[in-house]
Design a protein around this motif. Structure first.
Motif, mmCIF file in Angstrom:
data_model
loop_
_atom_site.group_PDB
_atom_site.id
_atom_site.type_symbol
_atom_site.label_atom_id
_atom_site.label_comp_id
_atom_site.label_asym_id
_atom_site.label_seq_id
_atom_site.Cartn_x
_atom_site.Cartn_y
_atom_site.Cartn_z
ATOM 1 N N HIS A 20 -2.077 1.943 62.426
ATOM 2 C CA HIS A 20 -3.176 1.934 63.395
ATOM 3 C C HIS A 20 -4.363 1.128 62.883
ATOM 4 O O HIS A 20 -4.948 0.330 63.628
ATOM 5 C CB HIS A 20 -3.607 3.370 63.686
ATOM 6 N N ARG A 21 -4.704 1.306 61.608
ATOM 7 C CA ARG A 21 -5.883 0.636 61.040
ATOM 8 C C ARG A 21 -5.622 -0.823 60.720
ATOM 9 O O ARG A 21 -6.535 -1.656 60.782
ATOM 10 C CB ARG A 21 -6.316 1.364 59.760
ATOM 11 N N ARG A 26 1.376 -2.467 62.279
ATOM 12 C CA ARG A 26 2.625 -1.718 62.097
ATOM 13 C C ARG A 26 3.611 -2.463 61.207
ATOM 14 O O ARG A 26 4.375 -1.856 60.464
ATOM 15 C CB ARG A 26 3.267 -1.426 63.455
ATOM 16 N N VAL A 54 -0.308 9.955 49.992
ATOM 17 C CA VAL A 54 -1.327 9.270 50.789
ATOM 18 C C VAL A 54 -1.937 8.087 50.048
ATOM 19 O O VAL A 54 -1.842 6.934 50.499
ATOM 20 C CB VAL A 54 -2.420 10.261 51.242
ATOM 21 N N LYS A 98 1.474 5.962 59.685
ATOM 22 C CA LYS A 98 1.022 5.682 61.048
ATOM 23 C C LYS A 98 -0.464 5.350 61.077
ATOM 24 O O LYS A 98 -0.918 4.558 61.911
ATOM 25 C CB LYS A 98 1.341 6.866 61.957
ATOM 26 N N GLU A 99 -1.227 5.946 60.155
ATOM 27 C CA GLU A 99 -2.647 5.623 60.051
ATOM 28 C C GLU A 99 -2.827 4.171 59.584
ATOM 29 O O GLU A 99 -3.692 3.455 60.082
ATOM 30 C CB GLU A 99 -3.329 6.588 59.088
ATOM 31 N N PRO A 126 -11.806 2.326 55.626
ATOM 32 C CA PRO A 126 -11.157 3.430 56.349
ATOM 33 C C PRO A 126 -10.290 4.329 55.478
ATOM 34 O O PRO A 126 -9.926 5.425 55.895
ATOM 35 C CB PRO A 126 -10.308 2.700 57.395
ATOM 36 N N PHE A 127 -9.959 3.876 54.251
ATOM 37 C CA PHE A 127 -9.119 4.692 53.372
ATOM 38 C C PHE A 127 -9.898 5.185 52.148
ATOM 39 O O PHE A 127 -9.321 5.435 51.090
ATOM 40 C CB PHE A 127 -7.902 3.881 52.925
ATOM 41 N N TRP A 161 2.028 10.760 58.530
ATOM 42 C CA TRP A 161 0.636 10.584 58.964
ATOM 43 C C TRP A 161 0.017 9.333 58.357
ATOM 44 O O TRP A 161 -0.582 8.531 59.079
ATOM 45 C CB TRP A 161 -0.195 11.804 58.576
ATOM 46 N N ILE A 162 0.144 9.141 57.044
ATOM 47 C CA ILE A 162 -0.555 8.016 56.422
ATOM 48 C C ILE A 162 0.074 6.684 56.817
ATOM 49 O O ILE A 162 -0.646 5.698 57.031
ATOM 50 C CB ILE A 162 -0.611 8.159 54.879
ATOM 51 N N TYR A 218 2.853 14.442 55.511
ATOM 52 C CA TYR A 218 1.798 13.564 55.001
ATOM 53 C C TYR A 218 2.219 12.104 55.022
ATOM 54 O O TYR A 218 1.413 11.222 55.341
ATOM 55 C CB TYR A 218 1.398 13.979 53.584
#
Length: 262
Positions: free
Chosen positions: A191-192, A195, A98, A187-188, A35-36, A184-185, A181
């Motif tokens: 999610h993936r 937490r 990121v 929290k990504e 995913p990354f 976003w990363i 940025y």
């Protein structure tokens, strides 16, 4: 269930063994095609054969920075220089936050990211940021949140001070570019993965003070707003000005200004 519980520790052991083994470190291999995968090719241990390489410390020199921005401005002839500088930093800070965050928080890898340990790789013609070359070997880290904080104070803080002065931009706009940025990363990753992995990193956005007691320049830069239907979304506190550039789309609801949402 025990096998699943052991999976992360086995992965960390594998990464640790590869980091201490002789020979070059394959950071892209740790990212893989998962995913990354968009982090691949962003952090290099040797300079590439193509592109322009500039030491990050040299970007604090007004003459060097002006020459870089003059080349980048060729993409937007006649446009507001402040918007051009801000747009350039969006690329710079995206690469700088990121991929390192994924390596720190997902893979447990510490990276040499201080401003004097990195060179920027940018497009030969436009000087658009593409990657960084690191002077030093990655190693395991037991405290990725502290590593992220060190990135803030040893690289992002001095480069923002220089760009704000040379680019006639408010530091808070540049810190908001970083926070967008980074938020976003993290929290990504939450999610993936989970937490718990990034709670320490999120505190660098959510707490009013940094670990050293100074005011956190990213505090409150990303706010939670709500649509009329009740759906929540993230919104910047300070506009990045990109809507002033021809051919560049606005940020949608993330922009605090109505003109920047188109």
């Amino acid at each position: 269930m025990a096998a699943k519980t052991d999976e992360p520790s086995k992965l960390q052991d594998l990464i640790a063994n590869r980091l201490v083994a002789p020979g070059p470190v394959d950071l892209d291999g740790f990212v893989g095609d998962g995913p990354f995968s968009y982090c691949r090719g962003k952090l290099l241990l040797t300079a590439p054969q193509t592109g322009r390489v500039i030491r990050c410390t040299d970007l604090c020199d007004a003459s060097v920075f002006d020459e870089v921005i003059a080349r980048y401005a060729g993409k937007f002839p006649g446009s507001d220089r402040r918007a051009i500088v801000s747009m350039w930093t969006l690329y710079y800070f995206s690469v700088l936050t990121v991929a390192p965050s994924v390596h720190m928080f997902v893979n447990g890898i510490g990276l040499p990211l201080a401003i004097d340990r990195l060179s920027l790789v940018c497009d030969e013609e436009t000087c658009e940021p593409e990657a960084f070359v690191m002077f030093g070997r990655p190693a395991t880290t037991a405290n990725p949140a502290d590593d992220l904080y060190q990135l803030m104070v040893s690289h992002i803080e001095p480069v923002i001070a220089a760009i704000a002065a040379n680019g006639a931009l408010a530091p808070k706009l540049l810190w908001n570019n970083v926070a967008a940025y980074l938020s976003w990363i993290l929290k990504e990753i939450a999610h993936r993965k989970q937490r718990l992995l990034v709670e320490g990193g999120l505190s660098l956005l959510d707490e009013p003070s940094w670990p050293d007691g100074r005011r956190n320049p990213m505090f409150g830069m990303i706010r939670t707003a709500r649509q009329q239907c009740g759906l929540e979304f993230a919104q910047r506190k300070v506009c990045c000005l990109r809507y002033n550039l021809p051919g560049v789309g606005g940020c949608g609801e993330a922009c605090p200004l109505p003109d920047g949402r188109h």
